[in-house]
Design an enzyme around this catalytic site. Sequence first.
Site, PDB file in Angstrom:
ATOM      1  N   GLY A  48       1.083  -1.250  -0.074  1.00  0.00           N
ATOM      2  CA  GLY A  48       0.312  -0.123   0.131  1.00  0.00           C
ATOM      3  C   GLY A  48       0.659   1.296   0.075  1.00  0.00           C
ATOM      4  CD  GLN A  53       3.532   5.701   2.498  1.00  0.00           C
ATOM      5  OE1 GLN A  53       3.131   5.183   2.085  1.00  0.00           O
ATOM      6  NE2 GLN A  53       4.636   5.039   3.085  1.00  0.00           N
ATOM      7  CB  CYS A  91       5.474   2.677   7.311  1.00  0.00           C
ATOM      8  SG  CYS A  91       4.770   4.019   6.588  1.00  0.00           S
ATOM      9  CG  LEU A  92       6.894   0.561   1.559  1.00  0.00           C
ATOM     10  CD1 LEU A  92       5.667   1.068  -0.141  1.00  0.00           C
ATOM     11  CD2 LEU A  92       7.474  -0.178   0.727  1.00  0.00           C
ATOM     12  CG  HIS A 133      -0.703   1.141   6.900  1.00  0.00           C
ATOM     13  ND1 HIS A 133       0.131   1.094   8.114  1.00  0.00           N
ATOM     14  CD2 HIS A 133      -0.179   2.625   6.207  1.00  0.00           C
ATOM     15  CE1 HIS A 133       1.494   1.688   7.565  1.00  0.00           C
ATOM     16  NE2 HIS A 133       1.737   2.235   6.337  1.00  0.00           N
ATOM     17  CD  GLU A 134      -0.833   2.600   2.096  1.00  0.00           C
ATOM     18  OE1 GLU A 134      -0.451   4.082   2.892  1.00  0.00           O
ATOM     19  OE2 GLU A 134       0.358   1.480   2.457  1.00  0.00           O
ATOM     20  CG  HIS A 137       0.246   7.171   5.404  1.00  0.00           C
ATOM     21  ND1 HIS A 137       1.646   7.516   5.294  1.00  0.00           N
ATOM     22  CD2 HIS A 137       0.154   5.823   5.609  1.00  0.00           C
ATOM     23  CE1 HIS A 137       2.595   6.758   5.764  1.00  0.00           C
ATOM     24  NE2 HIS A 137       2.047   5.136   5.419  1.00  0.00           N
TER      25      HIS A 137
END
Length: 155
Positions: A48, A53, A91-92, A133-134, A137
């Site tokens: 995701g 990001q 998380c990336l 999660h997304e 963000h």
Amino acid sequence: MAVLNLVKEGQDEGLLRKISRPVTEITPRILTLLDDMIETMRRADGCGLAAVQVGVLRRVVVIETEPGTVHELINPEIISRKGVQEEGEGCLSIPGESGITRRPMTVTVRAQNRKGEFFELTGTGLLARAICHETDHLDGKLFTDVVIRSTEDDE
Ligand code: NI
């Protein structure tokens, strides 16, 4: 399609904490952003990605928890939450970190697609976690804010 630079926590001058703005018009730039986000997510081996990001403060998310099935969410809003799950998350934008979070087992999100049409998506398990999660963000929240214990505790 292009692979974009991933914004990392600590090197972002607080960008990841900012609130993303709604998409009011689906322009060619937004469509390119979606394409590039998918490419970037796949290259980073993520499931995701939110636009913030890659440095774009717009309410745009891509999710691919099941390889080959990409969900593109423009202006996503979670409209229903059911049950509870406690699973590992990462998380990336926060490489090397993980932790157990408590998330709903099932969520339904309402969003717009590339054509601006509204649709609803219901996800369970990993997909539900990714949706939470997304969308977090987009409101400047990171999974580290909601970690309830370390992943090591479960091993
Ligand atoms: Ni993340």
